[in-house]
Design an enzyme around this catalytic site. Structure first.
Site, mmCIF file in Angstrom:
data_model
loop_
_atom_site.group_PDB
_atom_site.id
_atom_site.type_symbol
_atom_site.label_atom_id
_atom_site.label_comp_id
_atom_site.label_asym_id
_atom_site.label_seq_id
_atom_site.Cartn_x
_atom_site.Cartn_y
_atom_site.Cartn_z
ATOM 1 N N LYS A 126 0.873 -1.188 0.000
ATOM 2 C CA LYS A 126 0.000 0.000 0.000
ATOM 3 C C LYS A 126 0.903 1.228 0.000
ATOM 4 O O LYS A 126 2.032 1.180 0.488
ATOM 5 C CB LYS A 126 -0.877 0.017 1.256
ATOM 6 C CG LYS A 126 -2.089 0.903 1.155
ATOM 7 C CD LYS A 126 -3.235 0.175 0.466
ATOM 8 C CE LYS A 126 -4.426 1.051 0.222
ATOM 9 N NZ LYS A 126 -5.592 0.250 -0.225
ATOM 10 N N ASP A 166 -7.107 4.301 -4.453
ATOM 11 C CA ASP A 166 -7.752 4.185 -3.137
ATOM 12 C C ASP A 166 -8.362 5.570 -2.909
ATOM 13 O O ASP A 166 -8.601 6.308 -3.880
ATOM 14 C CB ASP A 166 -6.735 3.794 -2.047
ATOM 15 C CG ASP A 166 -7.407 3.343 -0.749
ATOM 16 O OD1 ASP A 166 -7.832 2.183 -0.658
ATOM 17 O OD2 ASP A 166 -7.542 4.168 0.187
HETATM 18 P P1 NDP Z 1 -12.969 7.894 -2.937
HETATM 19 O O1 NDP Z 1 -11.894 8.875 -2.735
HETATM 20 O O2 NDP Z 1 -13.525 7.675 -4.285
HETATM 21 O O3 NDP Z 1 -14.201 8.205 -1.971
HETATM 22 C C1 NDP Z 1 -14.025 8.265 -0.605
HETATM 23 C C2 NDP Z 1 -15.343 8.671 0.034
HETATM 24 O O4 NDP Z 1 -15.246 8.538 1.437
HETATM 25 C C3 NDP Z 1 -15.696 10.117 -0.240
HETATM 26 O O5 NDP Z 1 -17.084 10.266 -0.229
HETATM 27 C C4 NDP Z 1 -15.063 10.804 0.965
HETATM 28 O O6 NDP Z 1 -15.611 12.062 1.275
HETATM 29 C C5 NDP Z 1 -15.346 9.829 2.046
HETATM 30 N N1 NDP Z 1 -14.325 9.975 3.096
HETATM 31 C C6 NDP Z 1 -12.989 9.860 2.937
HETATM 32 N N2 NDP Z 1 -12.353 10.099 4.090
HETATM 33 C C7 NDP Z 1 -13.312 10.356 4.986
HETATM 34 C C8 NDP Z 1 -13.294 10.663 6.349
HETATM 35 N N3 NDP Z 1 -12.141 10.773 7.019
HETATM 36 N N4 NDP Z 1 -14.494 10.852 6.961
HETATM 37 C C9 NDP Z 1 -15.657 10.756 6.279
HETATM 38 N N5 NDP Z 1 -15.735 10.474 4.977
HETATM 39 C C10 NDP Z 1 -14.591 10.261 4.348
HETATM 40 O O7 NDP Z 1 -12.397 6.516 -2.345
HETATM 41 P P2 NDP Z 1 -12.911 5.027 -2.577
HETATM 42 O O8 NDP Z 1 -14.378 5.012 -2.782
HETATM 43 O O9 NDP Z 1 -12.031 4.391 -3.558
HETATM 44 O O10 NDP Z 1 -12.561 4.370 -1.152
HETATM 45 C C11 NDP Z 1 -13.507 4.271 -0.090
HETATM 46 C C12 NDP Z 1 -13.082 3.173 0.866
HETATM 47 O O11 NDP Z 1 -13.014 1.924 0.151
HETATM 48 C C13 NDP Z 1 -11.698 3.344 1.499
HETATM 49 O O12 NDP Z 1 -11.722 2.785 2.794
HETATM 50 C C14 NDP Z 1 -10.794 2.480 0.616
HETATM 51 O O13 NDP Z 1 -9.637 2.070 1.301
HETATM 52 C C15 NDP Z 1 -11.732 1.322 0.337
HETATM 53 N N6 NDP Z 1 -11.435 0.488 -0.824
HETATM 54 C C16 NDP Z 1 -11.311 1.037 -2.063
HETATM 55 C C17 NDP Z 1 -11.081 0.230 -3.154
HETATM 56 C C18 NDP Z 1 -11.018 0.765 -4.535
HETATM 57 O O14 NDP Z 1 -10.901 -0.047 -5.461
HETATM 58 N N7 NDP Z 1 -11.110 2.060 -4.753
HETATM 59 C C19 NDP Z 1 -10.885 -1.233 -2.991
HETATM 60 C C20 NDP Z 1 -11.112 -1.709 -1.646
HETATM 61 C C21 NDP Z 1 -11.359 -0.865 -0.619
HETATM 62 P P3 NDP Z 1 -14.819 13.413 0.867
HETATM 63 O O15 NDP Z 1 -14.983 13.525 -0.600
HETATM 64 O O16 NDP Z 1 -15.469 14.485 1.648
HETATM 65 O O17 NDP Z 1 -13.389 13.192 1.282
HETATM 66 O O1 2IT Z 2 -7.950 -1.552 -0.718
HETATM 67 C C1 2IT Z 2 -7.887 -2.044 -1.858
HETATM 68 O O2 2IT Z 2 -8.011 -3.253 -2.045
HETATM 69 C C2 2IT Z 2 -7.684 -1.135 -2.978
HETATM 70 N N1 2IT Z 2 -7.631 0.073 -2.779
HETATM 71 C C3 2IT Z 2 -7.519 -1.679 -4.374
HETATM 72 C C4 2IT Z 2 -6.134 -2.217 -4.585
HETATM 73 C C5 2IT Z 2 -5.809 -2.635 -5.981
HETATM 74 O O3 2IT Z 2 -4.627 -2.946 -6.192
HETATM 75 O O4 2IT Z 2 -6.675 -2.679 -6.860
#
Ligand code: NDP
Ligand code: 2IT
Length: 446
Positions: A126, A166
């Site tokens: 990561k 992420d």
């Molecule tokens: P994005 O940046 O697309 O979206 C994140 C969302 O979460 C936004 O709405 C953001 O609001 C909100 N957010 C972020 N930080 C905070 C906080 N401290 N408090 C409240 N709201 C918060 O990210 P993703 O959708 O990609 O990721 C969301 C979650 O999913 C994370 O935990 C990530 O690790 C996990 N994840 C993502 C994967 C991926 O493929 N993208 C895979 C597996 C897990 P704001 O815009 O106001 O910051």
């Molecule tokens: O938390 C996760 O699994 C991710 N943000 C996606 C990682 C990836 O390599 O696609």
């Protein structure tokens, strides 16, 4: 905890001060592994826990860039290459002002077991930066990404370490990062995933984490002869994962009544329709606005600083960030009728919240199982790139679905084998761990 897990946990806390999120992730996994060490002393003999909690390598670097006013800005970049025993390091990059080493280490540690559960050959890693893309122009984001990659490129490669997105890193950032990689190395290799279609991205990768989280919920519900049809669901976040979890819930006949961002939450009792979801995608991905605007557009409730967990529901999909559901909020959820929690985010539930789910025997899908569809589809993107192929939508979605069904089966059976049927947290930690631990033993002491 057994003496062994206890001892290693204490060492981890002592050796890694001021990293509470990392301690939390380690505590949860070690606690689940206790019955494994009782049954199989080979892991303790090989000091697997001491080794698996220590990253193979941590790279921390300076990221200087120039903003639109000509001012020099300096951020910190990092990449934690945690474990490569079953494949190249694989895991996302997070750009958010809260990023520090403890957060990246918790995410990297979780990623080891998640990637193992996918059944693909991917190790855990990561990275990220305390850079905040919010309020920056495209040119500023590009200059930051170019500077970040100018250092990172020497530590990664398609068969070494493959970052992806992420929080704060989506298609735009991956594009700028990849452009700089190409400029420096001249190589077309899958050194990043989550790429756009035009230069090697996979169909369904943008949707994969959200879809996968809902597929996992569907599998959990099947064990009780139930499904999502007609169920009221709470989704948090409004980014990549939340958007496509919402879409898949709609596909399966459920109703989503909440979304949120770091400023607050909206509550739409009528349910978010496909038209309203299209508005959210445009708002968040193109205009980069705030979820508050949804409430203004559609005349629904907005709670500043609020969370979705206070409303009546049957299923919750936390898709924002770590520790977004505490013990009290978990109690409220259960009291309000929630009996399914499928984690799109990484470690969104505190240890106290998880205790509430387990005590109440609800269907709880921990992030390392429930959100593994994103990284699994990254693996499928790499497979397409290495084969110079491009699969159609149906092929990728079917594979993603099959992977989620298999993860559910693996986790379900591991929990049953260890005498705790229905405890998906235990099952995920044990099944994810055993493959990696055995691979480490087979490869000798290093
Ligand atoms: P994005 O940046 O697309 O979206 C994140 C969302 O979460 C936004 O709405 C953001 O609001 C909100 N957010 C972020 N930080 C905070 C906080 N401290 N408090 C409240 N709201 C918060 O990210 P993703 O959708 O990609 O990721 C969301 C979650 O999913 C994370 O935990 C990530 O690790 C996990 N994840 C993502 C994967 C991926 O493929 N993208 C895979 C597996 C897990 P704001 O815009 O106001 O910051
Ligand atoms: O938390 C996760 O699994 C991710 N943000 C996606 C990682 C990836 O390599 O696609």
């Amino acid at each position: 905890m057994s003496n062994y897990t206890d001892r290693v946990y204490e060492q981890v806390v002592e050796k890694n001060p001021s990293q509470p999120e990392f301690h939390q992730a380690v505590e949860e996994v070690l606690d689940s592994l206790k019955p494994v060490f009782e049954k199989e002393p080979i892991f303790e003999k090989n000091k697997i826990l001491e080794r698996i909690t220590e990253p193979e390598r941590v790279i921390i670097f300076r990221v200087p860039w120039v903003d639109d006013n000509g001012e020099i800005q300096v951020n910190r970049g990092m990449r934690v290459q945690f474990n490569s025993s079953i494949g190249p390091y694989k895991g996302g990059l997070r750009f958010h002002p809260s990023v520090n080493l403890g957060i990246i280490k918790f995410l990297g540690f979780e990623q080891i077991f998640k990637n193992s559960l996918t059944g693909l050959s991917m190790g855990g890693g990561k990275g990220g930066s305390d850079f905040d893309p919010k309020g920056k122009t495209d040119n500023e984001v590009m200059r930051f990404c170019q500077s970040f990659m100018t250092e990172l490129y020497r530590h990664i490669d398609g068969r070494v370490d493959v970052p992806a997105g992420d929080i704060g890193v989506g298609a735009r950032e991956i594009g700028y990062l990849y452009g700089q990689w190409k400029k420096i190395t001249q190589k077309f290799v899958p050194v990043l995933t989550g790429k756009s279609r035009e230069y090697g991205g996979s169909l369904v990768r943008p949707e994969a984490t959200g879809y996968g989280t809902v597929y996992f919920a569907q599998e959990m519900l099947k064990t009780r002869n139930d499904d999502l049809k007609g169920k009221t669901c709470l989704v948090s976040g409004s980014g990549n994962v939340a958007q496509y979890a919402t879409e898949k819930i709609l596909d399966l006949g459920g109703k989503v009544v909440t979304l949120s961002d770091s400023s607050g939450a909206i509550y739409d009792p009528e349910g978010i329709t496909r038209e309203k979801l299209a508005y959210v995608l445009e708002l968040k991905n193109v205009r980069r606005g705030r979820i508050k605007e949804y409430a203004e557009e559609f005349g629904v409730e907005y709670v500043k600083g609020g969370q979705p967990w206070v409303y009546k529901t049957e299923a919750a999909f936390p898709c924002a960030t770590q520790n977004e559901i505490n013990g009290e909020e978990a109690k409220t959820l259960v009291d309000n009728g929630c009996f399914v929690v499928s984690e799109g985010a990484n470690m969104p539930s505190t240890i106290e919240a998880i205790d509430v789910y387990l005590e109440n025997k609800i269907l709880y899908g921990p992030g390392k199982a429930a959100n593994a569809g994103g990284v699994a589809t990254s693996g499928l993107e790499m497979a397409q790139n290495f084969g110079f192929e491009s699969w159609d939508r149906e092929t990728v979605d079917k594979r993603l679905h099959r992977i989620m069904v298999n993860i559910h089966k693996t986790v379900y059976e591991a929990a049953k084998d260890y005498g705790e049927p229905g405890n998906y947290m235990l099952g995920a930690n044990i099944a994810g761990f055993k493959k990696v631990a055995n691979a480490m033993i087979l490869q000798g002491h290093w």
